[in-house]
Design a protein around this motif. Structure first.
Motif, PDB file in Angstrom:
ATOM      1  N   VAL A 149       0.236   0.402   7.524  1.00  0.00           N
ATOM      2  CA  VAL A 149      -0.561   1.694   7.846  1.00  0.00           C
ATOM      3  C   VAL A 149       0.070   2.756   7.009  1.00  0.00           C
ATOM      4  O   VAL A 149      -0.578   3.526   6.147  1.00  0.00           O
ATOM      5  N   VAL A 150       1.156   2.977   7.176  1.00  0.00           N
ATOM      6  CA  VAL A 150       1.903   3.969   6.666  1.00  0.00           C
ATOM      7  C   VAL A 150       1.834   3.992   4.959  1.00  0.00           C
ATOM      8  O   VAL A 150       1.735   4.892   4.386  1.00  0.00           O
ATOM      9  N   ARG A 151       2.125   2.796   4.544  1.00  0.00           N
ATOM     10  CA  ARG A 151       1.973   2.541   3.171  1.00  0.00           C
ATOM     11  C   ARG A 151       0.593   2.724   2.520  1.00  0.00           C
ATOM     12  O   ARG A 151       0.472   3.510   1.604  1.00  0.00           O
ATOM     13  N   LEU A 152      -0.342   2.355   3.125  1.00  0.00           N
ATOM     14  CA  LEU A 152      -1.648   2.411   2.736  1.00  0.00           C
ATOM     15  C   LEU A 152      -2.110   4.066   2.856  1.00  0.00           C
ATOM     16  O   LEU A 152      -2.694   4.407   1.785  1.00  0.00           O
ATOM     17  N   LEU A 153      -1.836   4.739   3.728  1.00  0.00           N
ATOM     18  CA  LEU A 153      -2.159   5.984   4.080  1.00  0.00           C
ATOM     19  C   LEU A 153      -1.379   6.962   2.965  1.00  0.00           C
ATOM     20  O   LEU A 153      -2.095   7.942   2.305  1.00  0.00           O
ATOM     21  N   GLY A 154      -0.321   6.587   2.857  1.00  0.00           N
ATOM     22  CA  GLY A 154       0.540   7.342   1.895  1.00  0.00           C
ATOM     23  C   GLY A 154       0.137   7.163   0.556  1.00  0.00           C
ATOM     24  O   GLY A 154      -0.087   8.217  -0.382  1.00  0.00           O
ATOM     25  N   ARG A 155      -0.388   5.973   0.098  1.00  0.00           N
ATOM     26  CA  ARG A 155      -0.948   5.684  -1.185  1.00  0.00           C
ATOM     27  C   ARG A 155      -2.204   6.285  -1.392  1.00  0.00           C
ATOM     28  O   ARG A 155      -2.670   6.884  -2.439  1.00  0.00           O
TER      29      ARG A 155
END
Length: 114
Positions: free
Chosen positions: A18-24
């Motif tokens: 989720v952190v990766r998706l939101l960061g992207r």
């Protein structure tokens, strides 16, 4: 709490994703709005960045956030994907405090994703 469910899923890995998706989503929102200014997109990017930081704060030290690159490039779809991913396990299986970030992600979808 180990962060592992009976069926073998790992909630900490889900939160890292989720952190990766939101960061992207935040990165793409900045990239797109730098070419063509869009207040809705800028707000989505800011909200995604803040929420990604809060999700990362739920992870214990040593949990790897880096993972495979996120192929999706539409910031709205990335936020929706993060919200969908958080629904894959019951809330009580996630670390304490997760309910607040689930609400934040749902608010991002509700307020910014057409």
């Amino acid at each position: 709490m180990t962060g592992t469910t009976q069926d073998g899923g790992n909630e900490l890995e889900i939160l890292a994703a989720v952190v990766r998706l939101l960061g992207r989503a935040a990165d793409r929102a900045v990239e797109i709005s730098s070419v063509e200014p869009d207040l809705l997109l800028e707000c989505l990017g800011l909200g995604a960045r803040i929420t990604a930081g809060r999700v990362a704060g739920l992870l214990p030290e040593g949990v790897e956030i880096d993972g495979p690159p996120v192929a999706q490039s539409d910031p709205f779809e990335l936020v929706r994907a993060a919200e969908a991913l958080m629904r894959t396990h019951p809330l009580e299986q996630f670390p304490p405090g997760t309910a607040h970030v689930v609400v934040e992600v749902c608010d991002l979808v509700r307020e910014h994703c057409p």
